[in-house]
Design an enzyme around this catalytic site. Structure first.
Site, short mmCIF file in Angstrom:
data_model
loop_
_atom_site.label_atom_id
_atom_site.label_comp_id
_atom_site.label_asym_id
_atom_site.label_seq_id
_atom_site.Cartn_x
_atom_site.Cartn_y
_atom_site.Cartn_z
N LYS A 82 0.86 -1.19 0.00
CA LYS A 82 0.00 0.00 0.00
C LYS A 82 0.89 1.24 0.00
O LYS A 82 1.96 1.25 0.66
CB LYS A 82 -0.88 -0.03 1.25
N SER A 157 -9.83 1.47 2.91
CA SER A 157 -8.98 2.25 2.05
C SER A 157 -7.92 1.44 1.31
O SER A 157 -7.37 1.92 0.33
CB SER A 157 -8.27 3.33 2.88
N SER A 181 -9.78 -0.88 7.13
CA SER A 181 -9.25 -0.75 5.77
C SER A 181 -8.52 -1.95 5.21
O SER A 181 -8.23 -1.98 4.02
CB SER A 181 -8.32 0.45 5.70
N1 GLN Z 1 -13.19 3.65 6.29
C1 GLN Z 1 -12.56 4.10 7.47
C2 GLN Z 1 -12.20 5.56 7.35
O1 GLN Z 1 -12.45 6.12 6.32
C3 GLN Z 1 -11.38 3.25 7.79
C4 GLN Z 1 -10.14 3.68 7.14
C5 GLN Z 1 -8.96 2.87 7.53
O2 GLN Z 1 -9.07 1.83 8.18
N2 GLN Z 1 -7.80 3.37 7.16
O3 GLN Z 1 -11.71 6.16 8.26
#
Ligand code: GLN
Length: 493
Positions: A82, A157, A181
């Site tokens: 990532k 994400s 994410s």
């Molecule tokens: N969807 C969540 C957010 O937007 C989780 C994001 C993540 O785990 N990095 O904060």
């Protein structure tokens, strides 16, 4: 063996073939680089491909092997990271214009560990900007799509990390998980994704989003692959004071333990939220039944704070993000705008133009809840509620060894479906957030396909540092269910 079939294998099986020298790492890496060139234009999983670095690492791996000096579970295996993970000399952007063309002067511990273990890093993966999002649509550069249906989101994400594995463009990837994410995109793309316990894996050299919640973890097609990668990346790091001094578990060795005697909790609150897909509910219930047949004891439990997860998380994570993102000021990293118009104009232009709308929304929300006048009402209150999640889990783990529940309320939604409604997007994280708030290990694996051929994810949550327990249960389910998790994208030429 045919090079086409090899893309549908899991990490562990591919590594076994490399170890037996049925295929060389160089052949495999070349093939994957060709596939990326040919197919990733449609998928959008990669932001940067490092062909030279990958070929060099593959050659070195083959040489080691020919001398009988193979390094073990990931040696020669093509992987990708990532774009939150810093790679020395290789562009790292967090999918943000504010880090466009940023070349890190040092390497993150996790990627260094993978490289030291012989893994071949193919490149850097698409994601939501600064890991803020649940659909990968907040990437500043390009959308990433779901290999099962290109009109749908891969989740977020770590959407690129999940799509990359599901699309056959790497065998293992690293994602980051602040509120789900790793697990939610794993569920949407039909792969296995593990968020380790807070402190299990070093975050040195990982772009910070919300530091009290962030963890790095592996994503692979197979559960064994996840266990193998975790063994490589886990462990104390003196450069990350939040990483713990505990020894790394025997994740691979414990995969095949019998389930007899394991007590697995089913939290009632996770099966009754509104908007939940009936197919997801019945699929997860089916896995519960299966675990019972395999000898586990099923216990009904309650996690009463669940309805407060989303609100608590979005106050705390935004607060931490607003503070962490102060450093992107046009002085230290990335492009600098309006440099000749004074300090204030430079800050305003650089941050105003180079952060995307979702990131700005979080910074504003975070700044608001930390504001002296509202601090007690929001931030402090959310901290107190956070404690309740830990208490809920402590109580539950008195009577069970692990918890089973859905990863997300639905299967992958359509691209564009929720972008204009941030609240709907946030609600998607309802099942994943609690594990972050309490710092627990949690894994998502694919337990079936819906009637319209989209993957369904089941989540397993464990006690702190009991990654081996969730991996053991996941492995048992995987062996029993034998879901065909090879997405249609893999065979596309
Ligand atoms: N969807 C969540 C957010 O937007 C989780 C994001 C993540 O785990 N990095 O904060």
């Amino acid at each position: 063996m045919s090079l086409d079939n090899i893309l549908s294998l899991g990490l562990a099986e591919t590594q076994a073939r490399l170890a037996k020298r049925e295929i060389s790492s160089l052949e495999l890496t070349r093939h994957l680089l060709d596939c990326i060139k040919e197919k990733d234009g449609d998928l959008g999983a990669y932001l940067t491909v490092d062909a030279d670095g990958a070929l060099k690492a593959a050659k070195a791996s083959d040489e080691r092997r020919s001398l009988g000096q193979g390094l073990g579970p990931v040696d020669g295996v093509p992987v990708a990271l990532k774009d939150m993970i810093l790679t020395k000399g290789l562009k790292t952007t967090a999918a943000s214009r504010i880090l466009e063309n940023f070349i890190p002067p040092y390497e993150a511990t996790v990627s260094q560990k993978l490289k030291d273990a012989g893994a071949v890093v193919l490149g850097k993966l698409n994601q939501d900007e600064f890991a803020m999002g649940s659909s990968n649509e907040s990437s500043a550069f390009k959308p990433c799509k779901n290999p099962w249906d290109l009109s749908r989101t891969p989740g977020g994400s770590s959407g690129g990390s999940a799509a990359c594995v599901a699309g056959g463009l790497a065998y293992g990837t690293l994602g980051t998980d602040t509120g789900g994410s790793i697990r939610q995109p794993a569920a949407y793309c039909g792969v296995t994704g593990l968020k380790p316990t807070y402190g299990r894996v070093s975050r040195y050299g990982v772009v910070a989003f919300a530091s009290s919640l962030d963890q790095v973890g592996p994503m692979t097609r197979d559960v064994r692959g996840c266990a193998q990668m975790l063994e490589v990346i886990a462990g104390h790091d003196e450069r990350d004071s939040t990483s713990v001094q505990l020894p790394v578990g025997n994740y691979v060795a414990e995969l095949e333990k019998p389930l007899k005697g394991r007590r697995i909790g089913v939290p009632k609150e996770f099966f009754s939220v509104s908007g939940m897909d009936e197919e997801v509910r019945s699929n997860v219930k089916n896995s519960v039944q299966l675990l019972k047949e395999l000898g586990a004891t099923i216990v009904d439990i309650s996690l009463p704070s669940t309805p407060h997860a989303v609100a608590t998380y979005y106050v705390l994570s935004a607060a931490e993000a607003s503070s962490n993102l102060c450093r992107y000021d046009g002085v230290r990293y990335g492009p600098r705008l309006a440099a000749d118009q004074g300090l204030r104009a430079m800050y305003e232009e650089t941050r105003g133009q180079l952060f995307g709308p979702e990131v700005k929304r979080r910074i504003m929300l975070g700044t608001y809840v930390l504001n002296a006048g509202y601090y007690d009402a929001y931030y402090l209150r959310a901290q107190k509620v956070r404690r309740l999640f830990r208490n809920d889990f402590d109580t539950a783990f008195e009577s069970v060894d692990a918890i089973i529940c859905p990863t997300a309320p639905t299967t992958a939604f359509k691209l564009g479906e929720k972008v204009s409604d941030p609240l709907q997007m946030y609600l998607n994280d309802i099942f994943t957030i609690s594990a972050n708030l309490a710092g627990l290990p949690a894994l998502s694996l694919c337990t079936g396909l819906s009637s319209n051929k989209l993957p369904i994810g089941t989540q397993l949550i464990g006690r702190p540092f009991e990654e081996s327990v969730v991996l053991n249960i996941a492995y048992a389910l995987e062996q029993e269910l034998k879901v065909n998790t090879v997405s249609p994208f893999v065979s596309r030429s």
